[in-house]
Scaffold this motif. Sequence first.
Motif, mmCIF file in Angstrom:
data_model
loop_
_atom_site.group_PDB
_atom_site.id
_atom_site.type_symbol
_atom_site.label_atom_id
_atom_site.label_comp_id
_atom_site.label_asym_id
_atom_site.label_seq_id
_atom_site.Cartn_x
_atom_site.Cartn_y
_atom_site.Cartn_z
ATOM 1 N N GLY A 63 -54.369 11.513 79.306
ATOM 2 C CA GLY A 63 -53.136 10.928 78.798
ATOM 3 C C GLY A 63 -53.341 9.640 78.040
ATOM 4 O O GLY A 63 -52.400 8.861 77.866
ATOM 5 N N GLU A 64 -54.562 9.412 77.537
ATOM 6 C CA GLU A 64 -54.875 8.169 76.837
ATOM 7 C C GLU A 64 -54.977 8.356 75.328
ATOM 8 O O GLU A 64 -55.252 7.396 74.609
ATOM 9 C CB GLU A 64 -56.193 7.596 77.368
ATOM 10 N N ALA A 65 -54.783 9.563 74.821
ATOM 11 C CA ALA A 65 -54.872 9.828 73.386
ATOM 12 C C ALA A 65 -53.914 10.940 73.030
ATOM 13 O O ALA A 65 -53.481 11.726 73.891
ATOM 14 C CB ALA A 65 -56.304 10.196 72.984
ATOM 15 N N GLU A 66 -53.577 10.995 71.766
ATOM 16 C CA GLU A 66 -52.689 12.031 71.265
ATOM 17 C C GLU A 66 -53.018 12.302 69.802
ATOM 18 O O GLU A 66 -53.752 11.536 69.159
ATOM 19 C CB GLU A 66 -51.223 11.601 71.397
ATOM 20 N N HIS A 67 -52.492 13.387 69.288
ATOM 21 C CA HIS A 67 -52.732 13.721 67.889
ATOM 22 C C HIS A 67 -52.032 12.706 66.991
ATOM 23 O O HIS A 67 -50.890 12.314 67.242
ATOM 24 C CB HIS A 67 -52.221 15.132 67.587
ATOM 25 N N LEU A 68 -52.738 12.289 65.937
ATOM 26 C CA LEU A 68 -52.222 11.294 65.010
ATOM 27 C C LEU A 68 -51.713 11.971 63.743
ATOM 28 O O LEU A 68 -52.356 12.876 63.209
ATOM 29 C CB LEU A 68 -53.313 10.281 64.653
#
Length: 222
Positions: free
Chosen positions: A84-89
Amino acid sequence: MRTYICLAAFVAGAQAFQAQPQRSAVGSSSALFAYVPAGFTPESWKAYKAKEKAKQAKQNLGGVGPRGFKSRSMQSFQEAMERGEAEHLLPVFNANERIKKGELKKEDIPYMQRGGAWDNSDVKGAKQKKWLSSDKDYSKGGFKKEQSVSIFGYGAGLDWTGAKGRRGPAESVPGAAPKFGWNYKAPNVKSMGVKTAAPKKTVARKTQPTSDDKPKKFFGLF
């Protein structure tokens, strides 16, 4: 009078055929200048070339992979997404105008779009993202594995030049093809010293001839 004129013409013609003394190059000087583009002085041109050389040394022009931004490995990105520390940009439209208006901060712009780093280390005062162990391995040299030029994915690639050692039987010269003589014979079981069972001998048995074994005559009647 005529005699003097003829004599003067003869002397002038004789002098025309005499070798002229060559001018000595000793004492002549010529200055040599290096190339300096218009608008530069020799000192400023030298400083400009040193600055460009230092700039190119930091660009790693022989490297493989994206340029203009510092990315992380796919493995690290997937691990961060699971935590839960990154997501699609996604790209941001009118980014510069929105930053000037105060609607967005510079770190809100995807790092690939702004030409920065994935951990926001390029933005002064921004909160930097946490590095995982896979990020540290990737930064220490693991990126070279991800940037393989092999058509098979990872590995050294095909031996296009023939300079690499071949895999297989031992060779006297690494990388050289094995040499066989004209009378070379491939090894067989006997030459390899493998013991095999001797074939069994068969004894032919004598049998009494039958009517079918008798030679037939004309149309089988005579």
